[in-house]
Design a protein around this motif. Structure first.
Motif, mmCIF file in Angstrom:
data_model
loop_
_atom_site.group_PDB
_atom_site.id
_atom_site.type_symbol
_atom_site.label_atom_id
_atom_site.label_comp_id
_atom_site.label_asym_id
_atom_site.label_seq_id
_atom_site.Cartn_x
_atom_site.Cartn_y
_atom_site.Cartn_z
ATOM 1 N N LEU A 1 0.831 -1.202 0.000
ATOM 2 C CA LEU A 1 0.000 0.000 0.000
ATOM 3 C C LEU A 1 0.866 1.252 0.000
ATOM 4 N N LYS B 1 2.319 1.806 -3.389
ATOM 5 C CA LYS B 1 1.288 2.272 -4.322
ATOM 6 C C LYS B 1 0.965 3.750 -4.113
ATOM 7 N N ARG B 2 0.878 4.177 -2.844
ATOM 8 C CA ARG B 2 0.487 5.556 -2.538
ATOM 9 C C ARG B 2 1.668 6.521 -2.507
ATOM 10 N N ASP C 1 3.864 6.685 0.080
ATOM 11 C CA ASP C 1 3.949 7.228 1.436
ATOM 12 C C ASP C 1 5.369 7.688 1.739
ATOM 13 N N LYS D 1 -5.556 8.655 5.420
ATOM 14 C CA LYS D 1 -4.434 7.951 4.800
ATOM 15 C C LYS D 1 -3.601 7.236 5.851
ATOM 16 N N ARG E 1 -13.021 5.519 0.028
ATOM 17 C CA ARG E 1 -11.580 5.684 0.239
ATOM 18 C C ARG E 1 -10.935 4.342 0.614
ATOM 19 N N ASP F 1 -8.068 2.282 -1.607
ATOM 20 C CA ASP F 1 -6.744 1.909 -1.117
ATOM 21 C C ASP F 1 -6.525 0.404 -1.135
ATOM 22 N N ASP G 1 -13.296 8.952 -5.882
ATOM 23 C CA ASP G 1 -12.348 9.051 -4.775
ATOM 24 C C ASP G 1 -12.987 9.567 -3.499
#
Length: 794
Positions: A73, A76-77, A79, A117, A151, A155, A479
């Motif tokens: 994750l 992908k995001r 972070d 998030k 959301r 994710d 989203d």
């Protein structure tokens, strides 16, 4: 025999039952991951045999390491490292420390600051560490629950495709098969009685096997301890939702409880009436099992920009605020021909600020879109939020007014009338000041005007009324944010837009809510202009509100910031003094549970405390006191060249005389009691021998500050930069009192009477202080919540 079968990332993902982003992450994380045999346009290809061998080795020795949900994750995001560290810290503490509703773990973030998030990252990492299910408790609105659900699904989308994680609205859980019950499960549940009953039934009746799983409960938007205590008859007891959560947790074999909040006040609330510590008024944040502070990302814009920097002429924030006359706010509440004629909407006095706000919105959006085109970027769409009332009839009237303004602007644009040209140029010249401070190239006024005309003539300004969950549902994008359908989007609504709903590219906020009691968490959540904002967008952003509403929002920001700073610094163990004056005018402790926020002033270490919004008494009544103060200051020595040390009683007496020559047309600006309390308290609590009970005095004469700043707000900076620097250098252990003698000329907005303007600089080493100027709330009554009243600070 060489391996001749070639496979790509997609085939490897299918083989390992993970997502393609997970495979891409393995290539970065594991040095022994097989090198590609070739790099094709479609991506790298590998030998199937090598991949199978590598997966087999990993499966035998470290299978968990290659299937970590959060690593996939986070990759992908994208972070950042600081967010990853906080996610790890939260999950580690959840594993190490017992948590409950009464002693939860807390993730403390900021309004619109990336809390969702972060907690989704926590859920993913918790799944990696052995948790089987997560329950997300959302605020009790359908629209926010749907936004949260969207959301979470976004994710965890790839994990869902791989049959690893399922995400459900609690009211849409299908009959689950034994196979599905082996997956990681996420349930989104509104904090509402029927939702919690459905959740209890799911665990107790439909699928008792769920009670044997490890469950993480996340209380989202837990402002002011929303899974809360209720007070009545002198007793403190849990509310209905709290009881239902406790019933669920009592039935689980293993569970953890995490509150996610943007309001640090909840850290200081205690379920007990008696909260004094060793007889001291220093309250320590001890309720949570642990608290992890979520760092603000580098694009975050919050109250520091809108309020703290608003007094800095070198900051674009200096130009953000525009006052809405109360008469205009009231005229826009309901149709009344005596106050507002819609047929002459562009010339109506009680609609002038809204008219200018819409013009500024169009000009600001046009500036940004032209800048983006010049930079080779895709032009963005922008939004304007209009939120002053809760009633639907008000929204209908406001939509009519806004639509009439749009129609009149279209007509004026087609005629290229002098009025239209004046409106566009006024907005352009206003925005130019903040744009130039950001160092961004500004398109010419002619180019901007042409773009605005085009936007009006081609219907690019969309006005939408939003006052129900159904309205929001129709407007939400995939989203979970409000969909911006045209280049310029104006949303008119009430409470449904208050909390959680994210509105992107917001550059205009017309706010006028004025309930009988402002609640700290509510007002913070109303601050929809907070969040990720590019600096170039900030330069064209404007915030419109009545002056008293703006001041209350500023005070509540100050209260929030004071508690946050106290906690983050760790000074005095994060303790805060909650004090008040008793009937004998002595400073005594006040429980934070019993505060009336309408009477609260927040005082932070290392800050300036300065009043504004006052005017002078008449010359006839003030001259005698002025001479008395002049003489007293002169007898204390030369305090203009270098600060002199005086007794706190002398300092308080000087301030009291200075205050007697001040009058406050608006009583909400009058924080004189808090000034005096701060000066007295901060001096007497000093622990350095020789300084306890002392104050540094610094004076200056011949100052000539105008009562109003250029853009119409009250001046609040009577001191020079040099004086500020000297005062802050001295204000280490005890406060500094600056007394600055102003000329007070009529031409500068005063009444022709010179006066001394007090400024207090609080010591850097002091604990945060919250002063309650009113009486405490009796124990047998429900605890009111409303606005705090912070001193103007820098």
């Amino acid at each position: 025999m060489p391996d001749t079968t070639l496979i790509g990332l997609f085939e490897i993902a299918e083989m390992a039952n993970v997502s393609t982003s997970a495979v891409a992450n393995w290539r970065k994380r594991f040095p022994d991951f097989p090198a590609p045999l070739a790099e094709l346009k479609s991506g790298p290809v590998f030998g199937e045999g090598q991949i199978k061998l590598w997966l087999a080795k990993r499966g035998a020795s470290d299978s968990e390491a290659i299937e970590l949900f959060y690593d996939q994750l986070a990759s992908k995001r994208g972070d950042p490292p600081e967010l990853r560290d906080k996610v790890e810290e939260v999950v580690r503490k959840l594993q190490e420390q017992a948590t409950s509703r009464k002693r939860p773990g807390i993730l403390l973030g900021r309004v619109q600051g990336g809390k969702t998030k972060a907690f989704l990252g926590v859920i993913a990492r918790a799944f990696d560490r052995g948790y089987d299910a997560a329950i997300i408790l959302t605020k009790g609105t359908k629209s926010l629950a749907e936004q949260t659900l969207a959301r979470v699904k976004d994710d965890f989308h790839e994990f869902n495709l791989a049959d690893q994680i399922d995400v459900f609205d609690i009211f849409a859980v299908p009959d689950l098969t034994p196979y599905e019950l082996t997956r990681k499960l996420v349930f989104v549940v509104k904090k509402e009685d029927d939702n919690l009953k459905r959740l209890l039934s799911l665990f107790r009746d439909r699928y008792p096997v769920l009670k044997e799983k490890a469950v993480l409960i996340v209380d989202d938007e837990a402002d002011l301890a929303s899974v809360s205590f209720r007070r009545g008859g002198g007793l403190t007891s849990p509310g209905v939702i709290s009881q239902q959560v406790d019933q669920l947790r009592d039935s689980l074999t293993r569970s953890a409880f995490l509150q996610v909040t943007a309001t640090p006040y909840s850290l200081y609330l205690q379920p007990d009436d008696e909260v004094l510590i060793d007889g001291s008024s220093l309250f320590k944040p001890k309720r949570p099992a642990f608290t992890v502070l979520l760092p603000a990302h580098n694009k975050y814009v919050g109250g520091d920009e809108y309020f703290d920097k608003s007094s800095d002429p070198e900051s674009a924030a200096f130009y953000f605020f525009r006052e809405v006359p109360v008469a205009e706010r009231d005229a826009l509440k309901k149709e009344d021909g005596r106050r507002f004629q819609i047929g002459t909407v562009l010339s109506e006095k009680n609609g002038a600020v809204l008219r200018d706000a819409i013009a500024s919105f169009l000009v600001g959006g046009a500036v940004r879109r032209l800048q983006q085109r010049a930079a080779g970027q895709r032009p963005q769409k922008y939004s304007f939020l209009f939120h002053t009332e809760q009633s639907r009839s008000s929204h209908e009237w406001q939509q009519r007014v806004a639509t009439a303004i749009r129609g009149a602007l279209v007509d004026q644009a087609r005629e290229d009338s002098p009025l239209f040209d004046q409106l566009i140029r006024a907005a352009y010249n206003d925005l130019r000041r903040s744009v130039e401070l950001e160092g961004v190239a500004l398109p010419s006024v002619d180019a901007v005007k042409k773009a605005v005309v085009e936007s009006l003539e081609t219907g690019q300004l969309m006005i939408t009324k939003v006052n129900s969950d159904n309205d929001v549902k129709k407007l939400l994008a995939e989203d979970g944010q409000l969909r911006l359908r045209t280049p310029f989007n104006m949303f008119i609504g009430g409470q449904i837009l208050d909390r959680g709903i994210t509105i992107s590219n917001l550059i205009a906020f017309y706010y006028g809510r004025s309930p009988n009691r402002f609640q700290q968490d509510t007002v913070l959540q109303h601050s929809r202009m907070y969040g990720a904002r590019p600096a170039a967008d900030l330069a064209v952003t404007r915030f419109y509100a009545p002056q008293h509403v703006y001041q209350i929002m500023k005070r509540i920001h100050e209260f929030d910031a004071a508690l946050r700073e106290a906690f983050e610094s760790g000074a005095h163990e994060g303790g805060v003094y909650f004090i008040r004056k008793d009937p004998s005018s002595r400073l005594v402790p006040c429980s934070p549970n019993k505060l009336l926020f309408s009477d609260v002033v927040s005082i932070r270490p290392g800050r300036r405390l300065v009043l504004s919004g006052f005017e002078m008494v008449s010359r006839s009544s003030g001259c005698k006191r002025l001479k008395q103060l002049d003489d007293r200051i002169a007898r204390l020595g030369d305090s203009a060249t270098e600060p002199v040390l005086i007794d706190v009683d002398q300092a308080v007496a000087l301030v009291e005389i200075a205050y007697e020559n001040l009058e406050f047309p608006d009583s909400t600006d009058d924080d004189r009691k808090a000034h005096l309390a701060a000066l007295d308290h901060l001096s007497r609590t000093c622990k350095v021998p020789g300084l306890k009970g002392k104050v540094w005095l610094l004076t200056a004469t011949g100052r000539d500050v105008a009562r109003y700043r250029e853009e119409g707000r009250f001046s609040n900076a009577p001191d020079t930069k040099q004086q500020k620097d000297v005062a802050r250098t001295k204000a280490q252990e005890i406060p500094v009192l600056m007394l600055l003698r102003q000329k007070g000329d009529d031409a500068r907005g005063w009444r022709g009477l010179p006066f001394w303007w007090p400024v207090i600089v609080t010591p850097c080493s002091a604990a945060t202080m919250v002063f309650a100027s009113g009486e405490p709330v009796p124990p047998e009554t429900p605890t009111p919540r409303g606005p705090d009243r912070s001193l103007a600070t820098e």
